[in-house]
Design a protein around this motif. Structure first.
Motif, PDB file in Angstrom:
ATOM      1  N   TYR A 144       1.438  -1.189  -0.230  1.00 35.72           N
ATOM      2  CA  TYR A 144      -0.322  -0.023   0.054  1.00 35.72           C
ATOM      3  C   TYR A 144       0.879   1.366  -0.125  1.00 35.72           C
ATOM      4  O   TYR A 144       1.494   1.332   0.852  1.00 35.72           O
ATOM      5  N   VAL A 196      -3.719   6.936   2.134  1.00 34.06           N
ATOM      6  CA  VAL A 196      -4.547   5.441   1.311  1.00 34.06           C
ATOM      7  C   VAL A 196      -5.667   5.957   1.443  1.00 34.06           C
ATOM      8  O   VAL A 196      -5.553   7.014   2.436  1.00 34.06           O
ATOM      9  N   GLN A 241      -8.866   1.168   0.184  1.00 33.84           N
ATOM     10  CA  GLN A 241      -7.968   1.105   1.167  1.00 33.84           C
ATOM     11  C   GLN A 241      -7.184   0.638   2.394  1.00 33.84           C
ATOM     12  O   GLN A 241      -7.188  -0.792   2.729  1.00 33.84           O
TER      13      GLN A 241
END
Length: 72
Positions: free
Chosen positions: A14, A18, A22
């Protein structure tokens, strides 16, 4: 585990900041309704760009650490 170690190992797929979607994935598939509740309450620190929340990955790790301590 130290925060820096966790930061390097967890969620390496990630980006550093984010989206809500997410974040939901990172927290085990929680609903977006629950995610927005956590963000609006300030439980997970975030910032808003335009009308969208952005969450630094470090803040999610801090939240997980807080939960771990409260369950111990």
């Amino acid at each position: 585990m130290k925060s820096q170690d966790a930061y390097k190992l967890l969620f390496c797929d990630y980006p550093d900041v984010v989206t809500v979607e997410q974040m939901c994935e990172m927290l085990g598939g929680i609903s977006t309704k629950t995610a927005y509740r956590l963000l609006k309450a300030g439980t997970i620190k975030s910032f808003v760009v335009g009308r969208r929340y952005r969450i630094p990955k470090l803040n999610i790790l801090e939240y997980l650490e807080l939960i771990e301590k409260s369950n111990a």
